[in-house]
Design a protein around this motif. Structure first.
Motif, mmCIF file in Angstrom:
data_model
loop_
_atom_site.group_PDB
_atom_site.id
_atom_site.type_symbol
_atom_site.label_atom_id
_atom_site.label_comp_id
_atom_site.label_asym_id
_atom_site.label_seq_id
_atom_site.Cartn_x
_atom_site.Cartn_y
_atom_site.Cartn_z
ATOM 1 N N TYR A 25 -1.151 9.947 2.877
ATOM 2 C CA TYR A 25 -0.002 9.689 3.741
ATOM 3 C C TYR A 25 -0.113 10.506 5.021
ATOM 4 O O TYR A 25 0.094 9.999 6.121
ATOM 5 C CB TYR A 25 1.303 10.028 3.006
ATOM 6 C CG TYR A 25 2.524 9.780 3.845
ATOM 7 C CD1 TYR A 25 3.171 8.555 3.804
ATOM 8 C CD2 TYR A 25 3.003 10.763 4.708
ATOM 9 C CE1 TYR A 25 4.281 8.315 4.592
ATOM 10 C CE2 TYR A 25 4.110 10.535 5.500
ATOM 11 C CZ TYR A 25 4.752 9.310 5.438
ATOM 12 O OH TYR A 25 5.838 9.076 6.227
ATOM 13 N N SER A 26 -0.481 11.797 4.860
ATOM 14 C CA SER A 26 -0.508 12.654 6.043
ATOM 15 C C SER A 26 -1.649 12.271 6.987
ATOM 16 O O SER A 26 -1.624 12.643 8.154
ATOM 17 C CB SER A 26 -0.601 14.130 5.633
ATOM 18 O OG SER A 26 -1.817 14.358 4.975
ATOM 19 N N LEU A 27 -2.630 11.516 6.514
ATOM 20 C CA LEU A 27 -3.750 11.120 7.376
ATOM 21 C C LEU A 27 -3.609 9.691 7.911
ATOM 22 O O LEU A 27 -4.411 9.242 8.716
ATOM 23 C CB LEU A 27 -5.059 11.228 6.592
ATOM 24 C CG LEU A 27 -5.476 12.647 6.199
ATOM 25 C CD1 LEU A 27 -6.615 12.615 5.193
ATOM 26 C CD2 LEU A 27 -5.878 13.449 7.427
ATOM 27 N N SER A 28 -2.592 8.981 7.449
ATOM 28 C CA SER A 28 -2.480 7.582 7.862
ATOM 29 C C SER A 28 -1.632 7.476 9.130
ATOM 30 O O SER A 28 -0.889 8.398 9.467
ATOM 31 C CB SER A 28 -1.827 6.757 6.755
ATOM 32 O OG SER A 28 -0.487 7.154 6.609
ATOM 33 N N SER A 29 -1.776 6.358 9.856
ATOM 34 C CA SER A 29 -0.961 6.224 11.063
ATOM 35 C C SER A 29 0.078 5.126 10.929
ATOM 36 O O SER A 29 1.038 5.095 11.678
ATOM 37 C CB SER A 29 -1.854 5.985 12.284
ATOM 38 O OG SER A 29 -2.847 5.044 11.965
ATOM 39 N N ASN A 30 -0.092 4.225 9.974
ATOM 40 C CA ASN A 30 0.841 3.114 9.868
ATOM 41 C C ASN A 30 1.111 2.795 8.391
ATOM 42 O O ASN A 30 0.734 1.740 7.897
ATOM 43 C CB ASN A 30 0.225 1.901 10.600
ATOM 44 C CG ASN A 30 1.178 0.742 10.675
ATOM 45 O OD1 ASN A 30 2.355 0.872 10.378
ATOM 46 N ND2 ASN A 30 0.651 -0.421 11.052
ATOM 47 N N PRO A 31 1.755 3.738 7.681
ATOM 48 C CA PRO A 31 1.927 3.556 6.238
ATOM 49 C C PRO A 31 3.041 2.573 5.884
ATOM 50 O O PRO A 31 3.951 2.364 6.685
ATOM 51 C CB PRO A 31 2.294 4.958 5.740
ATOM 52 C CG PRO A 31 2.898 5.632 6.917
ATOM 53 C CD PRO A 31 2.315 5.016 8.152
ATOM 54 N N ALA A 32 2.937 1.973 4.710
ATOM 55 C CA ALA A 32 3.981 1.071 4.225
ATOM 56 C C ALA A 32 4.099 1.252 2.717
ATOM 57 O O ALA A 32 3.265 1.900 2.092
ATOM 58 C CB ALA A 32 3.616 -0.372 4.557
ATOM 59 N N GLU A 33 5.156 0.671 2.158
ATOM 60 C CA GLU A 33 5.338 0.748 0.711
ATOM 61 C C GLU A 33 5.686 -0.624 0.164
ATOM 62 O O GLU A 33 6.317 -1.422 0.848
ATOM 63 C CB GLU A 33 6.486 1.710 0.370
ATOM 64 C CG GLU A 33 6.160 3.153 0.659
ATOM 65 C CD GLU A 33 7.132 4.114 -0.015
ATOM 66 O OE1 GLU A 33 6.673 4.977 -0.766
ATOM 67 O OE2 GLU A 33 8.348 3.970 0.215
ATOM 68 N N VAL A 34 5.302 -0.880 -1.074
ATOM 69 C CA VAL A 34 5.757 -2.100 -1.747
ATOM 70 C C VAL A 34 6.165 -1.747 -3.171
ATOM 71 O O VAL A 34 5.597 -0.845 -3.786
ATOM 72 C CB VAL A 34 4.677 -3.211 -1.837
ATOM 73 C CG1 VAL A 34 4.447 -3.887 -0.530
ATOM 74 C CG2 VAL A 34 3.376 -2.683 -2.421
ATOM 75 N N GLY A 35 7.141 -2.477 -3.681
ATOM 76 C CA GLY A 35 7.545 -2.283 -5.071
ATOM 77 C C GLY A 35 6.562 -2.966 -5.989
ATOM 78 O O GLY A 35 6.152 -4.097 -5.732
ATOM 79 N N VAL A 36 6.153 -2.280 -7.052
ATOM 80 C CA VAL A 36 5.228 -2.894 -8.007
ATOM 81 C C VAL A 36 5.792 -2.727 -9.416
ATOM 82 O O VAL A 36 6.544 -1.805 -9.689
ATOM 83 C CB VAL A 36 3.818 -2.263 -7.937
ATOM 84 C CG1 VAL A 36 3.132 -2.609 -6.632
ATOM 85 C CG2 VAL A 36 3.882 -0.752 -8.135
ATOM 86 N N LYS A 37 5.401 -3.622 -10.277
ATOM 87 C CA LYS A 37 5.863 -3.535 -11.667
ATOM 88 C C LYS A 37 5.225 -2.331 -12.336
ATOM 89 O O LYS A 37 4.146 -1.884 -11.973
ATOM 90 C CB LYS A 37 5.465 -4.787 -12.434
ATOM 91 C CG LYS A 37 6.219 -6.013 -12.043
ATOM 92 C CD LYS A 37 6.179 -7.001 -13.208
ATOM 93 C CE LYS A 37 6.480 -8.402 -12.734
ATOM 94 N NZ LYS A 37 5.282 -9.095 -12.220
ATOM 95 N N HIS A 38 5.901 -1.831 -13.305
ATOM 96 C CA HIS A 38 5.364 -0.716 -14.079
ATOM 97 C C HIS A 38 5.486 -1.089 -15.542
ATOM 98 O O HIS A 38 6.505 -1.610 -15.966
ATOM 99 C CB HIS A 38 6.183 0.543 -13.792
ATOM 100 C CG HIS A 38 5.579 1.805 -14.332
ATOM 101 N ND1 HIS A 38 6.283 2.697 -15.089
ATOM 102 C CD2 HIS A 38 4.332 2.304 -14.218
ATOM 103 C CE1 HIS A 38 5.487 3.711 -15.410
ATOM 104 N NE2 HIS A 38 4.301 3.505 -14.884
ATOM 105 N N GLU A 39 4.423 -0.849 -16.289
ATOM 106 C CA GLU A 39 4.484 -1.189 -17.709
ATOM 107 C C GLU A 39 4.330 0.077 -18.524
ATOM 108 O O GLU A 39 3.879 1.098 -18.023
ATOM 109 C CB GLU A 39 3.352 -2.181 -18.044
ATOM 110 C CG GLU A 39 3.559 -3.514 -17.377
ATOM 111 C CD GLU A 39 2.406 -4.488 -17.614
ATOM 112 O OE1 GLU A 39 1.507 -4.184 -18.421
ATOM 113 O OE2 GLU A 39 2.427 -5.557 -16.981
#
Ligand code: UDP
Ligand code: MG
Length: 314
Positions: free
Chosen positions: A188-202
């Motif tokens: 995260y600290s090295l990225s310039s254009n971060p994003a997030e997505v929700g994913v399933k968890h099992e």
């Protein structure tokens, strides 16, 4: 850039005693990737498993040598080191990490790739319906809060390893030579254009979590002290306030002695104050030790892991 480094996708999976999960993982993961219609490779790091994991990985390599690579460590170096070893060898332009125990469903990988295709250089997954114990879930919320207060890293769910990274971010992680690190936060600290997505968890498909209470504490120390000097700075401020308070107390006691005369009953109060200050000092020494230890490891620059064998087709 060499030709070897120009395939579109690398999948990185650390494996520690996952013999019960690997057959299902293979059966679910390969079809998802084959259906993408892009060239890919999967790098498994066998992190010194004591079960049949390496035999299963060998068999899988024999079955799909075109897309499978296996790094076999001589012993157990931990999940993050297993991922680092794979990062140092990836050929993909986009890199996806996931766990071997099927807590991160392979079917969610295309979601991350779609976000990457939209121009992000780092996509973190967060678990939509977290299937962990009550204790793990709440401990992780607490750590999230501490991290938000002490670092500038913004992440909904730092514990989710289903993540995608651009090659640039991975190269920067490798160049940083980090040792005890928390990969999602470093990325995260090295990225310039971060994003997030929700994913399933099992739920873990089989077996038990490899994280003991102790190693979870260690990991979270890595997260907090690896990314900020805030603990050291807060401590210094706290220690400063304590010494100012004690100084005032000494003045008051001195004046009292001059005006009211010597007291006897105050002896235990003084002990109390003393013990308090001694314990504050001890915490401070421990905290400094954390940073000194970390500095030592980096300065020492000893080989961080040992690869016994590589299974790969050049
Ligand atoms: N793992 C590893 N080395 C270790 C511990 C774990 O490579 O020393 C791998 C493990 O095989 C799995 C992932 O890291 O693919 C996450 O481990 P686990 O499921 O035990 O952690 P949890 O999901 O409980 O956080
Ligand atoms: Mg797990």
């Amino acid at each position: 850039m060499s030709i070897a480094s120009s395939i579109p996708l690398s999948i990185v999976i650390p494996v520690y005693n996952e013999a019960l999960n690997l057959p299902t993982l293979f059966a679910r993961l390969y079809p998802v990737l084959d259906a993408l219609g892009r060239r890919y490779e999967i790098i498994f790091t066998n992190d010194g498993s004591a079960d049949r994991s390496i035999e299963l990985l060998r068999a899988q390599y024999a079955a799909r040598p075109d897309v499978t690579r296996v790094i076999d460590f001589n012993s157990n170096y931990g999940q993050h080191m297993a991922i680092m070893a794979a990062f140092e060898r990836v050929r993909g332009e986009v890199i996806v990490t996931l766990d071997a125990d099927l807590q991160n469903p392979p079917e969610e990988i295309p979601k991350l790739l779609a976000k990457m295709d939209a121009g992000h250089d780092y996509v973190g997954g967060y678990r939509l319906n977290r299937q962990d114990s009550w204790f793990r879930t709440y401990a992780s919320k607490l750590i999230n809060f501490v991290r938000e207060q002490t670092t500038s890293i913004e992440m909904t769910d730092q514990g989710c390893m289903l993540r995608a990274y651009s090659r640039g971010v991975i190269d920067a992680i490798v160049r940083s030579g980090a040792i005890n690190t928390f990969i999602p936060a470093l990325a995260y600290s090295l990225s310039s254009n971060p994003a997030e997505v929700g994913v399933k968890h099992e739920e873990r498909h089989a077996g038990v979590s490899n994280y003991s209470f102790y190693s979870l504490i260690r990991l979270n120390f890595d997260l907090i002290t690896g990314f900020s000097l805030a603990p050291l700075q807060y401590f210094t401020m706290f220690a400063g306030a304590c010494s100012a308070g004690s100084f005032v107390l000494v003045i008051v006691l001195a004046l009292r002695r001059l005006i009211v005369g010597p007291e006897e009953g105050g002896l235990f109060t003084l002990f109390g104050i003393l013990f308090f200050l001694v314990s504050v000092t001890m915490v401070g020494i421990g905290l400094i030790g954390e940073y000194v230890g970390r500095t030592y490891q980096v300065v020492r620059a000893r080989q961080r892991y040992h690869v016994k064998e590589m299974l790969e087709t050049k």
